[in-house]
Each structure stands twice: as C-alpha cells, then as structure tokens.
Scaffold this active site. Structure first.
Site, PDB file in Angstrom:
ATOM      1  N   ARG A  37       0.825  -1.206   0.000  1.00 58.47           N
ATOM      2  CA  ARG A  37       0.000   0.000   0.000  1.00 58.47           C
ATOM      3  C   ARG A  37       0.865   1.265   0.000  1.00 58.47           C
ATOM      4  NH1 ARG A  37      -4.682   0.469  -0.367  1.00 58.47           N
ATOM      5  NH2 ARG A  37      -5.685  -1.454  -1.026  1.00 58.47           N
ATOM      6  N   TYR A  70       1.523  -2.028  -5.547  1.00 63.59           N
ATOM      7  CA  TYR A  70       0.543  -2.012  -6.647  1.00 63.59           C
ATOM      8  C   TYR A  70      -0.380  -0.803  -6.596  1.00 63.59           C
ATOM      9  CZ  TYR A  70      -1.946  -4.719  -3.057  1.00 63.59           C
ATOM     10  OH  TYR A  70      -2.483  -5.153  -1.882  1.00 63.59           O
ATOM     11  N   HIS A 107       3.176  -2.116 -12.180  1.00 61.00           N
ATOM     12  CA  HIS A 107       1.942  -2.012 -12.963  1.00 61.00           C
ATOM     13  C   HIS A 107       1.957  -0.650 -13.650  1.00 61.00           C
ATOM     14  CE1 HIS A 107      -0.280  -4.953 -10.021  1.00 61.00           C
ATOM     15  NE2 HIS A 107       0.768  -5.491 -10.594  1.00 61.00           N
ATOM     16  N   GLU A 142       4.352  -4.778 -16.345  1.00 63.03           N
ATOM     17  CA  GLU A 142       3.535  -5.990 -16.245  1.00 63.03           C
ATOM     18  C   GLU A 142       2.320  -5.890 -17.169  1.00 63.03           C
ATOM     19  OE1 GLU A 142       2.689  -7.276 -12.262  1.00 63.03           O
ATOM     20  OE2 GLU A 142       1.249  -8.798 -12.919  1.00 63.03           O
ATOM     21  N   ASP A 176       1.913 -11.759 -17.157  1.00 59.38           N
ATOM     22  CA  ASP A 176       1.124 -12.402 -16.113  1.00 59.38           C
ATOM     23  C   ASP A 176       0.033 -13.224 -16.807  1.00 59.38           C
ATOM     24  OD1 ASP A 176      -1.093 -12.769 -14.225  1.00 59.38           O
ATOM     25  OD2 ASP A 176       0.031 -11.456 -12.875  1.00 59.38           O
ATOM     26  N   HIS A 179      -3.527 -12.204 -16.035  1.00 64.02           N
ATOM     27  CA  HIS A 179      -3.849 -10.890 -16.600  1.00 64.02           C
ATOM     28  C   HIS A 179      -4.035 -10.923 -18.118  1.00 64.02           C
ATOM     29  CE1 HIS A 179      -1.768  -8.713 -12.965  1.00 64.02           C
ATOM     30  NE2 HIS A 179      -2.760  -9.493 -12.599  1.00 64.02           N
ATOM     31  N   HIS A 211       4.549 -14.248 -14.659  1.00 61.45           N
ATOM     32  CA  HIS A 211       3.785 -14.480 -13.444  1.00 61.45           C
ATOM     33  C   HIS A 211       2.839 -15.623 -13.764  1.00 61.45           C
ATOM     34  CE1 HIS A 211       4.188 -10.187 -11.545  1.00 61.45           C
ATOM     35  NE2 HIS A 211       5.212 -10.967 -11.263  1.00 61.45           N
ATOM     36  N   ASP A 224      -9.102  -9.661 -13.055  1.00 59.15           N
ATOM     37  CA  ASP A 224      -7.890  -9.810 -12.248  1.00 59.15           C
ATOM     38  C   ASP A 224      -8.134 -10.537 -10.924  1.00 59.15           C
ATOM     39  OD1 ASP A 224      -5.377  -9.719 -11.208  1.00 59.15           O
ATOM     40  OD2 ASP A 224      -5.209  -7.536 -11.137  1.00 59.15           O
ATOM     41  N   HIS A 226      -6.834 -13.965  -9.298  1.00 58.70           N
ATOM     42  CA  HIS A 226      -5.931 -15.103  -9.467  1.00 58.70           C
ATOM     43  C   HIS A 226      -6.533 -16.369  -8.862  1.00 58.70           C
ATOM     44  CE1 HIS A 226      -2.219 -12.202  -9.518  1.00 58.70           C
ATOM     45  NE2 HIS A 226      -3.204 -11.787 -10.293  1.00 58.70           N
ATOM     46  N   GLU A 256       1.901 -16.285  -8.106  1.00 61.21           N
ATOM     47  CA  GLU A 256       1.180 -15.303  -7.269  1.00 61.21           C
ATOM     48  C   GLU A 256      -0.224 -15.836  -7.034  1.00 61.21           C
ATOM     49  OE1 GLU A 256       1.351 -12.096 -10.191  1.00 61.21           O
ATOM     50  OE2 GLU A 256       2.733 -11.034  -8.886  1.00 61.21           O
TER      51      GLU A 256
HETATM   52 ZN    ZN Z   1      -3.140  -9.715 -10.675  1.00 58.79          ZN
HETATM   53 FE    FE Z   2       1.183 -10.402 -11.608  1.00 60.22          FE
HETATM   54 FE    FE Z   3       1.635  -7.404 -10.287  1.00 59.90          FE
END
Ligand code: ZN
Ligand code: FE
Ligand code: FE
Length: 274
Positions: A37, A70, A107, A142, A176, A179, A211, A224, A226, A256
């Site tokens: 954060r 992120y 990102h 990414e 990713d 993603h 990823h 998004d 996972h 992840e």
């Molecule tokens: Zn993600």
């Molecule tokens: Fe990722």
């Molecule tokens: Fe990421």
C-alpha cells in the site's frame, strides 16, 4: 530446468527469502519492495543483501523479481500521486543496486479518465525520470487485466510506452498469465498465436519474466482474480504447454496464486515435473 519461485514476504530479510525459496523447491522468488500500500521501506541491511548474493550464486539461482507497490500510479490525474510514484520507483531502483542485475516489476497504471494516450505519455515521463544509464536492474512493465482504466492490457499499449522511453535497453515485460487471459489473449487454446503477436508488436526479446497464475474468470473478463494453478479457467494442460514452451521455458517464473507456503511448494513441484 525450470526457473521458478513464488511471492515471499520481505519482512524476514533477504537471505532468508533465498533460503525459503529453496526450501519450497524453487531457485528464485518475488517480493514487494515495501508495504504494497506504499509507505516507507525498511533500511537496507547490506550484510543481508550481500549474504543473499552469495547464497544465490552458490545455489544457481535465476534472477529475482522485486515488485513495486501495486497502489503506485505513474499516470494518475493527480500530480502529487504521480510524484509519489516517481519518488517510490526512484528510491526502489536505487536500493535494487544492492542486489545488482536483477529485475523490478511495476503495474503501468490507470489513466482514470484522462484517456489511454495521455496515460501512456505520463508513464513514459516517469520512466524517463527514474532510469539512468549505469543502472543494472531491468525494469519490467507488467501485462494487465484491463480492470477499470488500467493501461497495459494490450500489447500495443506496452509497446507505445517503451517507444517513448529513452533508455529502452533498461526495459522489459513481465507476462502475467491471469492478466493476459483476462485481457483477451487466449493462452489456453492459442498460446502460439499470442506469442507471435507479442513478438510482432513488442518483440519477444523484451519478455523477461512470467507471473504464473490461473484465473477465476473466463477469457477477456478484465477482472484480475488469481486462482491456484489448475483450478481456474486456464487449466493445468495450458500451464504444462507454457512452462515447456521453447520460448518460455528458460524465463524466471513467479507464482502469485492464492496460497500458503505449502500450496506454493506443491505448485512448484507440479510445474517442475513437466
Ligand atoms: Zn493480478
Ligand atoms: Fe502479476
Ligand atoms: Fe503485479
């Protein structure tokens, strides 16, 4: 041999992350440079980063991947938020030189209504400000799911950012799997075409890391979320094709997935078995 690892907690220290990665059967790992954060990063303990360098060498580790917070948004409409992105990335990249020749992933950001074109310009501006000639880290953009106004769910957008950056040789892309699938690239049934398109638009030599995440949602959902490997819409067969593909099999891969350490260990074992 597959270069694989998972996301680990940086609070245990650098050498301990190396040891933990190995205990899980991996030879690399990813970590957040600071609280995801945002906020201040812990002072670097050079004895600890030096110990990790020695440990990685001794155990044939692949490059490791630092992940920017992120919440960082280099293309926010708010100037203070963009400054924060600049300050954080700049500080992170200086710290990365304690662990030279590794990678830093971020990102690209959300344009929050300013439009893709403007967003791309602002992201490139921040990159031009944070990169320097003699840095040893490769900075990875990414691929994103395209949630809200996220930039980077289309290969063309990543290419447009790279095109505007002067020190292009410092840049790469981290793909990713969750993603791109969310972004509408069918890596499940059409991996070959997706890689061809990546090569045609960005250039496959820019692809530096993966990823590995399954997805809780079908193709082109832009959500998004996972999922554990093999338990989502991408499925285990597709992951076997991905980690054994001649173009991908030597890239460092980072899990992840929603897992505890024991779950990561199982996934690493499974993916290495292919
Ligand atoms: Zn993600
Ligand atoms: Fe990722
Ligand atoms: Fe990421």
């Amino acid at each position: 041999m597959l270069n694989i690892g998972c996301h680990l907690s940086v609070s245990q220290g650098f050498e301990n992350m190396g040891k933990q990665a190995m205990e899980l059967g991996g030879n690399t790992f990813q970590f957040f440079t600071r609280n995801p954060r945002g906020g201040k990063a812990k002072e670097i303990d050079k004895a600890d980063t030096d110990a990790l360098i020695i440990f990685m060498k001794k155990n044939n580790f692949a490059k490791i991947l630092a992940h920017a917070p992120y919440t960082l948004n280099p293309c926010s409409g708010n100037e203070r938020t963009r400054e924060f992105a600049f300050e954080t990335m700049s500080d992170d990249l200086k710290r990365m030189e304690y662990l030279p020749n590794n990678m830093y992933n971020f990102h690209p950001g959300s344009h929050v209504g300013q439009g893709v074109e403007k967003g791309i310009e602002l992201i490139a501006e921040v990159l031009n400000d944070v990169l320097w000639e003699d840095m040893s880290t490769t900075v990875l953009l990414e691929t994103m799911a395209g949630k809200g106004s996220e930039i980077g769910s289309k290969f063309e957008e990543l290419k447009a950012i790279i095109d505007r950056v002067e020190l292009k040789d410092k840049l790469g892309v981290c793909l990713d799997t969750c993603h791109v699938f969310d972004g509408g690239y069918d890596i499940k049934d059409n991996l070959e075409n997706v890689l061809e398109e990546f090569d045609k638009i960005i250039g496959i030599e820019r692809l530096k890391a993966l990823h590995l995440n399954d997805s809780k949602n079908p193709l082109a959902s832009h959500k998004d979320r996972h999922e554990k490997i093999g338990e989502g819409y991408i499925g285990i067969k597709a992951f076997e094709r991905i980690v054994t593909h001649p173009i991908l099999k030597n890239l460092p891969c980072f899990l992840e997935t929603p897992n505890e350490l024991a779950g990561y260990k199982k996934e690493i074992e499974l993916l290495k078995s292919f």
